[in-house]
Structures are given as structure tokens and as C-alpha cells.
Design a protein around this motif. Structure first.
Motif, short mmCIF file in Angstrom:
data_model
loop_
_atom_site.label_atom_id
_atom_site.label_comp_id
_atom_site.label_asym_id
_atom_site.label_seq_id
_atom_site.Cartn_x
_atom_site.Cartn_y
_atom_site.Cartn_z
N ALA A 14 58.88 20.78 9.80
CA ALA A 14 59.79 19.72 10.18
C ALA A 14 60.26 18.95 8.97
O ALA A 14 59.53 18.66 8.05
CB ALA A 14 59.07 18.77 11.14
N GLU A 18 67.02 23.99 6.59
CA GLU A 18 66.89 25.28 7.27
C GLU A 18 66.92 26.40 6.24
O GLU A 18 67.83 26.51 5.44
CB GLU A 18 68.02 25.45 8.27
CG GLU A 18 67.92 26.79 9.00
CD GLU A 18 68.93 26.87 10.11
OE1 GLU A 18 69.28 27.98 10.49
OE2 GLU A 18 69.39 25.83 10.58
N ILE A 54 65.41 28.07 11.60
CA ILE A 54 64.51 27.12 12.25
C ILE A 54 64.79 26.98 13.74
O ILE A 54 63.88 26.78 14.54
CB ILE A 54 64.57 25.75 11.55
CG1 ILE A 54 63.42 24.86 12.01
CG2 ILE A 54 65.92 25.07 11.78
CD1 ILE A 54 63.25 23.61 11.20
N LYS A 55 66.04 27.11 14.17
CA LYS A 55 66.36 27.00 15.58
C LYS A 55 65.75 28.15 16.37
O LYS A 55 65.21 27.96 17.47
CB LYS A 55 67.87 26.94 15.78
CG LYS A 55 68.50 25.64 15.28
CD LYS A 55 70.00 25.63 15.55
CE LYS A 55 70.61 24.32 15.05
NZ LYS A 55 72.09 24.29 15.28
N TRP A 57 63.12 29.86 15.50
CA TRP A 57 61.68 29.66 15.51
C TRP A 57 61.28 28.60 16.52
O TRP A 57 60.29 28.77 17.25
CB TRP A 57 61.17 29.28 14.13
CG TRP A 57 59.77 28.72 14.18
CD1 TRP A 57 59.36 27.48 13.84
CD2 TRP A 57 58.60 29.41 14.64
NE1 TRP A 57 58.02 27.33 14.06
CE2 TRP A 57 57.53 28.51 14.56
CE3 TRP A 57 58.37 30.69 15.12
CZ2 TRP A 57 56.23 28.85 14.92
CZ3 TRP A 57 57.07 31.03 15.50
CH2 TRP A 57 56.03 30.12 15.39
N ARG A 58 62.02 27.51 16.63
CA ARG A 58 61.69 26.47 17.59
C ARG A 58 61.79 26.97 19.03
O ARG A 58 60.97 26.62 19.88
CB ARG A 58 62.58 25.25 17.38
CG ARG A 58 62.19 24.44 16.14
CD ARG A 58 63.17 23.31 15.88
NE ARG A 58 62.72 22.49 14.76
CZ ARG A 58 63.47 21.57 14.17
NH1 ARG A 58 64.72 21.35 14.58
NH2 ARG A 58 63.00 20.86 13.15
N ARG A 59 62.81 27.79 19.31
CA ARG A 59 62.92 28.37 20.66
C ARG A 59 61.71 29.26 20.95
O ARG A 59 61.14 29.23 22.04
CB ARG A 59 64.22 29.18 20.78
CG ARG A 59 65.47 28.35 20.92
CD ARG A 59 66.64 29.20 21.39
NE ARG A 59 66.94 30.29 20.48
CZ ARG A 59 67.79 30.19 19.45
NH1 ARG A 59 68.43 29.05 19.22
NH2 ARG A 59 68.02 31.24 18.67
N ARG A 61 58.77 29.03 19.54
CA ARG A 61 57.57 28.19 19.64
C ARG A 61 57.44 27.56 21.02
O ARG A 61 56.35 27.46 21.58
CB ARG A 61 57.60 27.11 18.55
CG ARG A 61 56.30 26.35 18.41
CD ARG A 61 56.28 25.53 17.15
NE ARG A 61 57.39 24.59 17.10
CZ ARG A 61 57.73 23.89 16.01
NH1 ARG A 61 57.04 24.05 14.90
NH2 ARG A 61 58.74 23.05 16.04
N TRP A 62 58.57 27.13 21.59
CA TRP A 62 58.55 26.60 22.96
C TRP A 62 58.09 27.69 23.94
O TRP A 62 57.34 27.42 24.88
CB TRP A 62 59.93 26.08 23.36
CG TRP A 62 60.13 24.63 23.05
CD1 TRP A 62 60.94 24.11 22.09
CD2 TRP A 62 59.49 23.52 23.68
NE1 TRP A 62 60.85 22.74 22.08
CE2 TRP A 62 59.97 22.35 23.05
CE3 TRP A 62 58.55 23.40 24.71
CZ2 TRP A 62 59.55 21.08 23.42
CZ3 TRP A 62 58.14 22.13 25.09
CH2 TRP A 62 58.63 20.99 24.44
N TYR A 185 49.66 30.08 15.74
CA TYR A 185 50.22 28.86 15.16
C TYR A 185 49.69 28.63 13.74
O TYR A 185 48.53 28.94 13.44
CB TYR A 185 49.85 27.64 16.02
CG TYR A 185 50.41 27.70 17.42
CD1 TYR A 185 51.75 27.40 17.68
CD2 TYR A 185 49.59 28.06 18.49
CE1 TYR A 185 52.25 27.44 18.98
CE2 TYR A 185 50.10 28.12 19.78
CZ TYR A 185 51.43 27.81 20.02
OH TYR A 185 51.93 27.86 21.30
N GLU A 189 50.77 23.36 12.74
CA GLU A 189 51.12 23.33 14.16
C GLU A 189 49.90 23.25 15.08
O GLU A 189 50.02 22.92 16.26
CB GLU A 189 51.94 24.58 14.52
CG GLU A 189 53.29 24.62 13.84
CD GLU A 189 53.87 26.02 13.77
OE1 GLU A 189 55.06 26.14 13.42
OE2 GLU A 189 53.14 26.99 14.03
N LYS A 354 53.57 15.79 9.57
CA LYS A 354 55.03 15.91 9.67
C LYS A 354 55.74 15.03 8.66
O LYS A 354 56.69 15.46 7.99
CB LYS A 354 55.47 15.54 11.09
CG LYS A 354 56.98 15.62 11.31
CD LYS A 354 57.34 15.29 12.76
CE LYS A 354 58.86 15.37 12.97
NZ LYS A 354 59.23 15.07 14.38
#
Length: 516
Positions: A14, A18, A54-55, A57-59, A61-62, A185, A189, A354
Motif C-alpha cells: 500500500a 503501481e 496492483i489493481k 492483485w487487489r482483486r 486478494r479479495w 499472504y 498482509e 502500512k
């Protein structure tokens, strides 16, 4: 130098700009050698072609969170619920029906941890040898049957035997949970997910169930507590067997590309994912590592409150003049406080990582949580018996020990590399946990009810030793990181692909950095 290796080009933490890496979706993966981690076959996939950012990866991760965190959470919650069924049953004639006179009830509480203690190391070997999810399915299925059998027990001897077996069956669950967490993770994380996974919300099940069985007709209402808990465990075993993956490589709910992204993210930690080959040298290293023994001593001390309070809290509340049904409901805030502690301490670690990624805060949050629990124990020991509200509040706050305990488990997971060493280290930590929970109930003498001054004194002493131990642990980690920084700087090392998935231990891998 930060607590993770600085060589990772695709580390998308975070606040960072990117970054992207390349992957060739159709590129063949190499098979890992016998001495390599299972993730080695997916390593080095991001060299050319398409990229992830990063987007994406975030999807992903969710997606992982929605599948893994609820499963791991209920694994912990169910275990916490099942092992304290005796505490709720004690309010409904359990002790009288099974001849638990004198200190026999304390020994029944300790018996669970004898089984856990005896099976800690063997269960570690099983976790390495067999697929984790499948192993959890089998032991939870058996565990549910043992609970149902406990509902038919009529004497002290049969109860002791059943509780020992139950403890042995639970031994792989929590270490297995942490192994799963470290497979998916990064160390940055893990804290927030550890906090979400490890809560005190089991009382939200035991409280209403215990309250409900108070309405059942008959003289042996306590038996229903075990039957209901056992049936829930058997159903949950089937859920785990179907939905929990054994590791990222074998997972069917993620694509090949997503597997490669997960493993690329884990590269930065230098901890690996999984290796099924037993390595005797890693076992020896675990038993000769001073840091491991410091964590062992810390866990020995921080678990003393758990061993005493989980077995005696309902009786303490009942001793304040509340009915058995009311006492079961009044135990529910203890779990809420444990959960608050877990979220506060682990959430605090997450936020510090973070916003201050190059700083170390885990030990500070551990000390903060211990101080809160210590102050509460002082009030619980000194407040007069007729101060009902004050004693209840102190009892609830004394459960704040859970947050520091969970952060320390995260320290063990984050600071241990090499799969055989990981499972051995987990076993050592839970041996300490078992010893504490065997010893702690013995400080709570029936003749001292409901104040239990000896028990409260033991908790205070344990807290003091725990604070000193964790400070020494942090200093040892800090000193070793400084030494390794100097070695890497002298060698001009930046790229660490030679060590990331070679199943090296944290001691063998000079690029590894400890968190504290």
C-alpha cells in the motif's frame, strides 16, 4: 533495510506506485526439484509478455480473503468452542454426575492439553507429510465423534481419556491454519488476517447454546452441550474437506495466472510455500535457535491466563450470585473482549506496517495488550466480592491477553523459514501453550472460589515475565538484522532469486530479515 527483502520488483504494498511485472500465460512451468519448494514450478513466470498490476492483485486478494479467511476463522472458533464445553456443562450438573469432586474438574480441564502436548510434534510431521486440508477434514470428523461420546461419559476416568484424545485431534488445527495463511499472504498482509482468523467469538455460540439447554427437561442437560457441539464439528469437517485448498499450487478456485501472481508476491519474504521432504537439519536448527526458545518462554507465560480463565470464568460469574443460565450469557462479553483485543493489536500492526513500512511495531503492540490484561488482573484480585459490576468488568478486560498472544503467533510464522523448520517451530510453540494450560488450572483451587487469589497472582507473574521475554526477543532480532544488512551491503547483494524458493531456513538464508 526493511523487514522484507528489498529485491522484489513486483512488491505492490500500500502506498507504493503501481509496479508491473511480466508474465507469459502460455509459458511452461518447470517442476520443482526434491529439495525445492512446491512454488518453484511457478517461480520466474513474470519475465516477458503480459503484466499484472496492483489493481489485479487487489482483486485477487479479495477473492482469496472471501474464500480462506471465513474457513480459517471457523476452524479456530470451533476449536475454542469445543474445548471449553466442559466450562458450560459445569453449570448444569456436569461435575456432580461424573464425580468431579475436589480438584478433579481442574484435571479434566488440563487433560485436553495433555493430549495436545503429546501430539504436537507428531501432528507437525503429519502436516508436512499429508495434504493440510485433507488432514484437517479427517481429524475434525473424529473430533466431532469424540465430543458426542463425551456426552455419554459417566465417570472421571472416561472423561480424562476422552479429553486427552480430543486434545490430540485438535493439535494440527491451529498450526495448520497458520501454515495455510503463510502459503497465501505476505508477512505484511498476515497480521490483519491473523486477527480476523483468531478471535474469541466462540462464546457467541457456547453462550446461546448453554442458555438454551437450560430449558431442556431432565436431570442431565449438560450432555446436550457435547452432542450439539459434536454434531456441528462433523458438519464443519465436511465443509473444510470440500472448500479448503491444500496449497496455492493445488487450488482449483484460482487460475494458473493467479497462482503465479500469488507466488510472485510471496517471493519477497524468502519464506517459501511448502516442501513435503522432511529435513532433519531443519529440526535440529529449530531446537538450537535461541529465538525459538525465547518465543517458547513467552508463549508459556502468555497462555497462563487462558488456561485459568477459560475453565473457570463461568464458575467465577456463577459465584457472584448469578444463576447458571444467566452465567452462560454473562460469559459472552469475554469473547467480545478477546475479539476487540485481537482486532486492536493485529489491526494496529497492520496500520503501522502500512504507514511506516520501514519501522517495527509488533513488539510494542504485544506489550500494550499485556499491560491492559495486567491492570485488569490486579483489579480482579483486589476488588471486594460484593463489587459485582467492577469484578465483571475486570474479568472481561482480563481477556485482553488474546491480542498479544495472536501477534506473537504471527511473529513465529513470519520469522521462520524452511518448511520442516516451520512445522517444528509451530509444534514447539503449541507445546508451550499446552504446558501453560495444563499448569494454569492447578492455580485455581476449589477452596479459594470465587476469588481464586492464587490463580490471579499466577496470571500477574506470568504477564511480567512475558514482557521481559518479548523485549529480549526484539533486541535479538534487531541485532541479527543489523548484522545481515552489513553482510549484504558489503557483498553488494540486491537480487535474491537464488534463495527465494530453495526451502532454506531463516538462518541459512542471509537475505532473510526478521520482524519484531
Amino acid at each position: 533495510m526493511s523487514d522484507v527483502a528489498k529485491d522484489t520488483k513486483t512488491s505492490l504494498t500500500a502506498g507504493e506506485v503501481e509496479e508491473t511485472s511480466s508474465i507469459s500465460p502460455g509459458k511452461a512451468v518447470s517442476h520443482a526439484g526434491a529439495d525445492e519448494d512446491v512454488a518453484a514450478r511457478y517461480a520466474n513466470q513474470f519475465t516477458d509478455g503480459n503484466s499484472y498490476g496492483i489493481k489485479e492483485w487487489r482483486r485477487l486478494r479479495w477473492k482469496l480473503d472471501l474464500r480462506l479467511v471465513p474457513l480459517l476463522w471457523f476452524n479456530i472458533t470451533l476449536g475454542a468452542m469445543d474445548k471449553v464445553t466442559t466450562a458450560t456443562a459445569a453449570l448444569y450438573g456436569f461435575r456432580e454426575d461424573t464425580d468431579l469432586y475436589g480438584d478433579r474438574y481442574s484435571w479434566v480441564g488440563s487433560a485436553f492439553y495433555f493430549g495436545y502436548l503429546l501430539w504436537c510434534l507428531p501432528s507437525g510431521s503429519l502436516l508436512q507429510k499429508f495434504p493440510i486440508a485433507k488432514l484437517m477434514f479427517v481429524v475434525q470428523l473424529l473430533w466431532g465423534c469424540i465430543l458426542i461420546g463425551t456426552g455419554f461419559a459417566n465417570n472421571f476416568a472416561s472423561l480424562m481419556a476422552l479429553r486427552v484424545i480430543l486434545g490430540a485431534l485438535e493439535a494440527p488445527i491451529v498450526p495448520g491454519n497458520f501454515l495455510v495463511l503463510t502459503m497465501w499472504y505476505t508477512r505484511r498482509e498476515q497480521p490483519i488476517r491473523t486477527g480476523l482468523m483468531y478471535t474469541g467469538l466462540s462464546v457467541c455460540f457456547t453462550g446461546p447454546i448453554g442458555w438454551g439447554i437450560g430449558f431442556l427437561a431432565g436431570e442431565h442437560q449438560w450432555r446436550s452441550m457435547f452432542w450439539i457441539s459434536g454434531a456441528m464439528t462433523i458438519v464443519w469437517a465436511c465443509v473444510i474437506g470440500y472448500f479448503l485448498p491444500d496449497n496455492p499450487v493445488k487450488a482449483k478456485f484460482v487460475s494458473e495466472r493467479e497462482k503465479a501472481i500469488v507466488i510472485d508476491r510471496l517471493r519477497q519474504d524468502q519464506t517459501g510455500v511448502e516442501n513435503k521432504n522432511f529435513k532433519r537439519g531443519q529440526v535440529i536448527e529449530a531446537f538450537t535457535d535461541p529465538k525459538m526458545w525465547l518465543l517458547f518462554l513467552f508463549n508459556l507465560m502468555i497462555s497462563i491466563p487462558n488456561g485459568g480463565l477459560t475453565n473457570f470464568a463461568p464458575l467465577i460469574i456463577n459465584g457472584l450470585g448469578y444463576s447458571p443460565q444467566r452465567a452462560t450469557l454473562l460469559t459472552m462479553p469475554t469473547g467480545i473482549m478477546q475479539t476487540v483485543s485481537s482486532y486492536m493489536c493485529n489491526g494496529g500492526v497492520f496500520l503501522c506496517l502500512k504507514y511506516f513500512p520501514n519501522k517495527q511495531f509488533r513488539t510494542l503492540w504485544i506489550i500494550f495488550g499485556i499491560i491492559v490484561g495486567m491492570i485488569s488482573a490486579v483489579f480482579l484480585r483486589t476488588l471486594p466480592l460484593n463489587n459485582y459490576n467492577g469484578r465483571l468488568a475486570a474479568l472481561y478486560m482480563s481477556y485482553f491477553y488474546l491480542g498479544p498472544y495472536i501477534v506473537s503467533l504471527g511473529l513465529n510464522a513470519a520469522n521462520t523459514a524452511g518448511h520442516t523448520k516451520k512445522v517444528t517451530a509451530n509444534a514447539m510453540i503449541f507445546i508451550a501453550y499446552c504446558v501453560s494450560n495444563i499448569v494454569a488450572p492447578q492455580f485455581f483451587k476449589t477452596s479459594q472460589a470465587p476469588l481464586y487469589p492464587l490463580g490471579m497472582g499466577a496470571i500477574l507473574g506470568a504477564y511480567c515475565i512475558a514482557i521481559v521475554t518479548i523485549i529480549i526477543y526484539a533486541l535479538v532480532c534487531w541485532r541479527e538484522n543489523k548484522r545481515r544488512d552489513a553482510v549484504d551491503a558489503a557483498a553488494g547483494q540486491r537480487e535474491h532469486q537464488d534463495t527465494d524458493f530453495k526451502d532454506l531456513t531463516d538462518k541459512e538464508n542471509i537475505h532473510f530479515r526478521y520482524v519484531w
